[in-house]
Design an enzyme around this catalytic site. Structure first.
Site, short mmCIF file in Angstrom:
data_model
loop_
_atom_site.label_atom_id
_atom_site.label_comp_id
_atom_site.label_asym_id
_atom_site.label_seq_id
_atom_site.Cartn_x
_atom_site.Cartn_y
_atom_site.Cartn_z
N GLU A 118 0.85 -1.20 0.00
CA GLU A 118 0.00 0.00 0.00
C GLU A 118 0.89 1.25 0.00
O GLU A 118 2.06 1.17 0.39
CB GLU A 118 -0.90 -0.01 1.24
CG GLU A 118 -1.73 -1.27 1.29
CD GLU A 118 -2.83 -1.22 2.35
OE1 GLU A 118 -2.72 -0.42 3.29
OE2 GLU A 118 -3.79 -1.99 2.19
N HIS B 77 32.32 -3.62 -19.86
CA HIS B 77 31.85 -3.27 -21.21
C HIS B 77 32.19 -1.84 -21.58
O HIS B 77 31.96 -1.42 -22.73
CB HIS B 77 30.32 -3.45 -21.32
CG HIS B 77 29.88 -4.87 -21.55
ND1 HIS B 77 29.91 -5.84 -20.59
CD2 HIS B 77 29.39 -5.48 -22.66
CE1 HIS B 77 29.45 -6.97 -21.08
NE2 HIS B 77 29.13 -6.79 -22.34
N GLY B 78 32.73 -1.05 -20.65
CA GLY B 78 33.08 0.34 -20.96
C GLY B 78 31.85 1.13 -21.38
O GLY B 78 30.74 0.87 -20.92
N GLU C 118 8.11 -16.94 -3.45
CA GLU C 118 8.39 -15.67 -4.14
C GLU C 118 9.85 -15.25 -3.90
O GLU C 118 10.55 -14.81 -4.82
CB GLU C 118 7.43 -14.57 -3.65
CG GLU C 118 7.68 -13.24 -4.36
CD GLU C 118 6.73 -12.12 -3.93
OE1 GLU C 118 5.83 -12.37 -3.11
OE2 GLU C 118 6.89 -11.01 -4.46
N ILE D 26 1.92 -2.61 -8.07
CA ILE D 26 1.41 -3.96 -8.33
C ILE D 26 1.82 -4.47 -9.71
O ILE D 26 1.40 -3.93 -10.74
CB ILE D 26 -0.12 -4.00 -8.13
CG1 ILE D 26 -0.48 -3.47 -6.74
CG2 ILE D 26 -0.67 -5.41 -8.36
CD1 ILE D 26 0.26 -4.12 -5.57
N GLY E 109 9.99 -8.40 -0.07
CA GLY E 109 10.66 -8.23 1.22
C GLY E 109 12.06 -7.72 0.97
O GLY E 109 12.85 -8.35 0.26
C1 FAD Z 1 8.71 -2.97 -9.63
C2 FAD Z 1 8.00 -3.38 -8.38
C3 FAD Z 1 7.11 -4.44 -8.40
C4 FAD Z 1 6.39 -4.78 -7.25
N1 FAD Z 1 5.42 -5.74 -7.33
C5 FAD Z 1 4.59 -5.92 -6.26
C6 FAD Z 1 3.44 -6.77 -6.38
O1 FAD Z 1 3.17 -7.38 -7.42
N2 FAD Z 1 2.61 -6.87 -5.31
C7 FAD Z 1 2.86 -6.22 -4.13
O2 FAD Z 1 2.06 -6.36 -3.20
N3 FAD Z 1 3.95 -5.43 -3.99
C8 FAD Z 1 4.81 -5.26 -5.03
N4 FAD Z 1 5.90 -4.44 -4.91
C9 FAD Z 1 6.15 -3.77 -3.64
C10 FAD Z 1 7.36 -4.28 -2.88
O3 FAD Z 1 7.10 -5.56 -2.36
C11 FAD Z 1 7.65 -3.24 -1.80
O4 FAD Z 1 8.17 -2.10 -2.45
C12 FAD Z 1 8.57 -3.73 -0.73
O5 FAD Z 1 7.97 -4.72 0.05
C13 FAD Z 1 9.02 -2.59 0.21
O6 FAD Z 1 7.91 -1.87 0.68
P1 FAD Z 1 7.91 -0.26 0.55
O7 FAD Z 1 8.28 0.09 -0.84
O8 FAD Z 1 6.64 0.24 1.06
O9 FAD Z 1 9.10 0.23 1.48
P2 FAD Z 1 9.02 0.58 3.04
O10 FAD Z 1 8.37 -0.54 3.77
O11 FAD Z 1 8.47 1.94 3.21
O12 FAD Z 1 10.57 0.60 3.41
C14 FAD Z 1 11.42 1.69 3.00
C15 FAD Z 1 12.87 1.36 3.40
O13 FAD Z 1 12.93 1.20 4.83
C16 FAD Z 1 13.46 -0.07 5.14
N5 FAD Z 1 12.80 -0.58 6.34
C17 FAD Z 1 11.46 -0.76 6.52
N6 FAD Z 1 11.23 -1.22 7.76
C18 FAD Z 1 12.42 -1.36 8.36
C19 FAD Z 1 12.84 -1.83 9.64
N7 FAD Z 1 11.97 -2.27 10.54
N8 FAD Z 1 14.16 -1.83 9.94
C20 FAD Z 1 15.07 -1.39 9.03
N9 FAD Z 1 14.73 -0.95 7.78
C21 FAD Z 1 13.43 -0.95 7.46
C22 FAD Z 1 13.17 -0.96 3.94
O14 FAD Z 1 14.06 -2.03 3.88
C23 FAD Z 1 13.37 0.04 2.80
O15 FAD Z 1 14.74 0.14 2.53
C24 FAD Z 1 6.64 -4.10 -6.03
C25 FAD Z 1 7.58 -3.06 -6.01
C26 FAD Z 1 8.22 -2.68 -7.16
C27 FAD Z 1 9.16 -1.51 -7.10
#
Ligand code: FAD
Length: 379
Positions: free
Chosen positions: A128, A338-339, A242, A158, A364
């Protein structure tokens, strides 16, 4: 222990390689520009039995298990495909398993069979805008109203969300953020369900990514996957597959980039000699190869243990991090070797460099994997 290469798996590798050579390589650059792969590719992959690998024939799959799915992923990338292509074409690998595990015949007939036949596309929506790492904090809510749920909220990032005919959606069935989660299969076209803009990304260009919003969307209770309030555990259980898929994409991307770099360093001469004749370059290639191979061996070992139903949550997290670290090192080194050509869109290594960046974020993040590992250490 590595995944045993049985005669069937050798055939599966050949089938995959032929599919990539014939159906993917001539078009991949166009799909990267278009921002998605065509629906016809799903049907073609289904017809030759590739789409259904890892799903039982009783639900419309081609049979095989997690290890066979890994073989397919590995071979797609090693034959010149990409992790973006895997994400786009095999999104059902995350959208369907919960439905299959729930053993709901009606949902299997309506969503699983047509998806594995390549005539429907599914997506999985957990993340979300407020956060993806904290799955228990999901705020999209479903309130029961007779034989329907009324869903309000939004999802983001998503995969295949633009093209998907249905979305397996994690919703809160108590108050927002309570962690009482359920999964609902929501049809595209349901009133109030809007697919927002197509998200522009650093990599995975051939894989469409969307924002989804739900405003008073009425979803039949019959579209709930499994019992109410049990989805948190189901989501965590399916994360293993996954994460291993992403780990596989990581070491396979690394292996492909080693192959590309070796070829390049043999052909490219500087100061009158091939790059590959320089000790510095040969040692760099050796290190790249070593990291890719070590990651592959460890991911295979953990995958065998997952397939044998051993409790290896910590090991899965370690496998993902090991493979992503190997991949990050190798794609960077391969591009450097590959430069200037490595920086161009014409270079395959440039695509892998961009595509690789998501592997430590999706399914994750590396930091969340470290949290799991630390817990496994009793910390
Ligand atoms: C191209 C792409 C495809 C995707 N496809 C899907 C999909 O099909 N379905 C779906 O549901 N999701 C999907 N995602 C979402 C993806 O799973 C999330 O982006 C990911 O789980 C991280 O969540 P967030 O982006 O909200 O980051 P956040 O949870 O906001 O985290 C931001 C940063 O803080 C760090 N962080 C968070 N909590 C902690 C903690 N407790 N301690 C230390 N560091 C922490 C994280 O590691 C990250 O570096 C996709 C994302 C992308 C970019």
């Amino acid at each position: 222990m590595t995944i045993v290469d049985t005669p069937e798996r050798r055939q599966l590798r050949e089938l995959t390689r032929a599919f990539v050579t014939r159906e993917v390589l001539p078009h991949l650059a166009d799909w990267e520009r278009a921002g998605e792969v065509p629906r016809s590719l799903h049907e073609t992959a289904a017809k030759i039995g590739l789409l259904g690998i890892g799903f039982a024939e009783s639900v419309g799959g081609s049979g095989g298990d997690l290890l066979d799915s890994i073989v397919v992923t590995e071979e797609i990338i090693r034959s010149g495909g990409s992790s973006g292509l895997v994400a786009a074409l095999f999104t059902h690998g995350i959208a369907l398993p919960h439905i299959v595990a729930a053993q709901d015949e009606a949902l299997v007939d309506r969503y699983v069979r047509p998806t594995l036949a390549g005539t429907m596309i599914g997506a999985l929506a957990i993340t979300e805008p407020d956060g993806g790492s904290d799955v228990a904090g999901i705020r999209t809510c479903a309130v029961r109203d007779g034989d329907h749920y009324v869903v309000n909220g939004s999802k983001t990032y998503i995969t295949s969300g633009v093209r998907a005919d249905f979305v397996t959606t994690a919703v809160c069935t108590d108050f927002p953020g309570s962690g009482s989660l359920s999964l609902l299969v929501i049809d595209k076209g349901a009133p109030g369900f809007t697919v927002g803009r197509r998200l522009e990304k650093l990599g995975w260009h051939c894989s469409d990514t969307a924002e989804l919003s739900f405003a008073d969307v009425r979803v039949p209770v019959a579209n709930r996957v499994g019992p109410e309030d049990t989805a948190f555990l189901a989501i965590m259980q399916q994360f293993a597959a996954e994460r291993l898929s992403l780990a596989t994409q990581a070491y396979a991307t690394a292996q492909r980039c080693v192959d590309l770099a070796v070829r390049w360093c043999r052909d490219r001469s500087t100061f009158g000699r091939p790059l590959a004749s320089r000790q510095l370059v040969r040692h760099r290639l050796a290190e790249m190869h070593t990291r890719a191979e070590a990651a592959r061996a460890y991911v295979h070992e953990v995958a065998e243990r997952v397939a044998a139903k051993q409790p290896v949550v910590t090991e899965v997290a370690m496998a993902k991090n090991v493979a992503v670290a190997a991949c990050d090192f190798v794609v960077d080194a391969a591009l450097q070797l590959h430069g200037g050509f490595g920086y161009l869109r014409d270079a395959e290594v440039e695509r892998h460099y961009r595509d690789a960046r998501i592997l430590g974020i999706g399914g994750g993040t590396t930091e969340i994997m470290n949290e799991i590992i630390a817990k496994g250490m009793g910390l």
